[in-house]
Motif scaffolding. Structure first.
Motif, PDB file in Angstrom:
ATOM      1  N   UNK A 175      31.617  15.583  48.458  1.00 22.84           N
ATOM      2  CA  UNK A 175      31.878  16.978  48.802  1.00 22.84           C
ATOM      3  C   UNK A 175      32.256  17.807  47.600  1.00 22.84           C
ATOM      4  N   UNK A 176      32.279  19.115  47.799  1.00 17.31           N
ATOM      5  CA  UNK A 176      32.741  20.047  46.780  1.00 17.31           C
ATOM      6  C   UNK A 176      31.956  19.959  45.490  1.00 17.31           C
ATOM      7  N   UNK A 177      32.671  19.865  44.384  1.00 17.49           N
ATOM      8  CA  UNK A 177      32.041  19.832  43.071  1.00 17.49           C
ATOM      9  C   UNK A 177      31.118  18.630  42.939  1.00 17.49           C
ATOM     10  N   UNK A 178      31.538  17.476  43.417  1.00 16.71           N
ATOM     11  CA  UNK A 178      30.718  16.272  43.303  1.00 16.71           C
ATOM     12  C   UNK A 178      29.385  16.408  44.002  1.00 16.71           C
ATOM     13  N   UNK A 179      29.399  17.008  45.191  1.00 16.11           N
ATOM     14  CA  UNK A 179      28.139  17.239  45.905  1.00 16.11           C
ATOM     15  C   UNK A 179      27.222  18.134  45.083  1.00 16.11           C
ATOM     16  N   UNK A 180      27.791  19.219  44.542  1.00 16.20           N
ATOM     17  CA  UNK A 180      26.988  20.136  43.743  1.00 16.20           C
ATOM     18  C   UNK A 180      26.372  19.459  42.534  1.00 16.20           C
ATOM     19  N   UNK A 181      27.132  18.585  41.880  1.00 11.01           N
ATOM     20  CA  UNK A 181      26.620  17.877  40.701  1.00 11.01           C
ATOM     21  C   UNK A 181      25.488  16.935  41.096  1.00 11.01           C
ATOM     22  N   UNK A 182      25.694  16.154  42.151  1.00  8.39           N
ATOM     23  CA  UNK A 182      24.677  15.194  42.574  1.00  8.39           C
ATOM     24  C   UNK A 182      23.369  15.897  42.946  1.00  8.39           C
ATOM     25  N   UNK A 183      23.475  16.991  43.689  1.00  8.25           N
ATOM     26  CA  UNK A 183      22.270  17.709  44.106  1.00  8.25           C
ATOM     27  C   UNK A 183      21.547  18.334  42.912  1.00  8.25           C
ATOM     28  N   UNK A 184      22.326  18.894  41.975  1.00 10.67           N
ATOM     29  CA  UNK A 184      21.706  19.531  40.810  1.00 10.67           C
ATOM     30  C   UNK A 184      21.047  18.489  39.907  1.00 10.67           C
ATOM     31  N   UNK A 185      21.676  17.340  39.748  1.00 12.14           N
ATOM     32  CA  UNK A 185      21.068  16.283  38.941  1.00 12.14           C
ATOM     33  C   UNK A 185      19.735  15.859  39.544  1.00 12.14           C
ATOM     34  N   UNK A 186      19.716  15.726  40.860  1.00 10.77           N
ATOM     35  CA  UNK A 186      18.471  15.338  41.520  1.00 10.77           C
ATOM     36  C   UNK A 186      17.408  16.421  41.355  1.00 10.77           C
ATOM     37  N   UNK A 187      17.798  17.683  41.479  1.00  9.29           N
ATOM     38  CA  UNK A 187      16.848  18.781  41.288  1.00  9.29           C
ATOM     39  C   UNK A 187      16.218  18.745  39.902  1.00  9.29           C
TER      40      UNK A 187
END
Length: 254
Positions: free
Chosen positions: A16-28
């Motif tokens: 969640x939160x920052x970690x979710x954003x990082x994981x999704x952006x890395x995948x993108x």
């Protein structure tokens, strides 16, 4: 070419939160992502599903990062899972941490240790494990905080742990650099989340008023900084603390 094509990244605390954003952006940006969680399993699975639905590759890995052996197991499993993408792990983002509040005069040693050892201990152990399996060109990014240099009331244990994380990255950059591994930190300011304005309206208003860019941060702001540091664009950057706070720390304190 996406910035992280061919990379295998482990993001801790990615439910969640920052970690979710990082994981999704890395995948993108092309990375295969190992999504770590301790208790937020359903949230982590949702992150992994979103990555896979978009055509990416993800796995959910559970571990209690308060345990050194669990940290090493997590990194080992991420590297083994990522082996098919060119071999092992290429990027680690140490995002997991805790942020309770407690006035310093009444804080017990146990309360102090619970925060410092959790936040700093996991960074130490996961970084050590990752450096042992990464090839030259690997990167490690710790999520620190602007509170590393600007502690807030009732956050003494949290601020101290984040200051230590910044220094750990600088020390690790020196010792792992000869092996071709870069270590940096990203220090976010106040990052928005659901319900924050309702739960802390005076703090949000004060931050927005003082931020030169006039808004709260978003998880994507932190994620973009992490992508940059893990990418070839940052191949000569190590031991650096990248502050992502909308300019708040640039303001005079007097």
């Amino acid at each position: 070419m996406r910035l992280l094509d061919g990379q295998v990244a482990l993001v801790t605390g990615a439910g969640g939160g920052i970690g979710r954003g990082i994981a999704l952006r890395f995948a993108e940006q092309g990375a295969a992502v190992a999504v770590h969680c301790r208790t937020a399993v359903a949230a982590a699975r949702d992150v992994a599903s979103r990555i896979e639905d978009a055509g990416g590759r993800a796995v959910v890995l559970e571990a209690d990062l308060r345990d050194e052996e669990e940290c090493h197991r997590l990194v080992r499993e991420a590297a083994e899972w990522g082996g098919g993408r060119g071999g092992g792990l290429t990027a680690l983002v140490n995002n997991a941490g805790v942020q309770p509040t407690q006035p310093l005069p009444g804080m017990t040693a146990a309360e102090w240790r619970a925060v410092v050892e959790t936040n700093l201990g996991s960074v130490f152990a996961c970084t050590q494990a990752a450096a042992g399996v990464m090839r030259p060109g690997g990167s490690v990014t710790h999520i620190a905080s602007v509170e590393a240099g600007h502690p807030a009331p009732e956050h003494a244990h949290y601020s101290a742990s984040k200051a230590a994380i910044v220094t750990h990255a600088r020390a690790a950059a020196q010792e792992y650099g000869p092996h071709g591994i870069r270590v940096n930190t990203v220090s976010p300011g106040l990052i928005d989340r659901e319900g924050l304005a309702r739960d802390w309206p005076e703090g949000v208003e004060r931050w927005v008023r003082k931020a030169p860019l006039g808004r709260l941060g978003r998880p994507e702001d932190v994620a973009d900084a992490c992508v940059f540091l893990a990418s070839p664009l940052a191949s000569w950057i190590t031991g650096h603390d990248l502050v992502v706070d909308g300019g708040v720390s640039a303001r005079p304190t007097w």
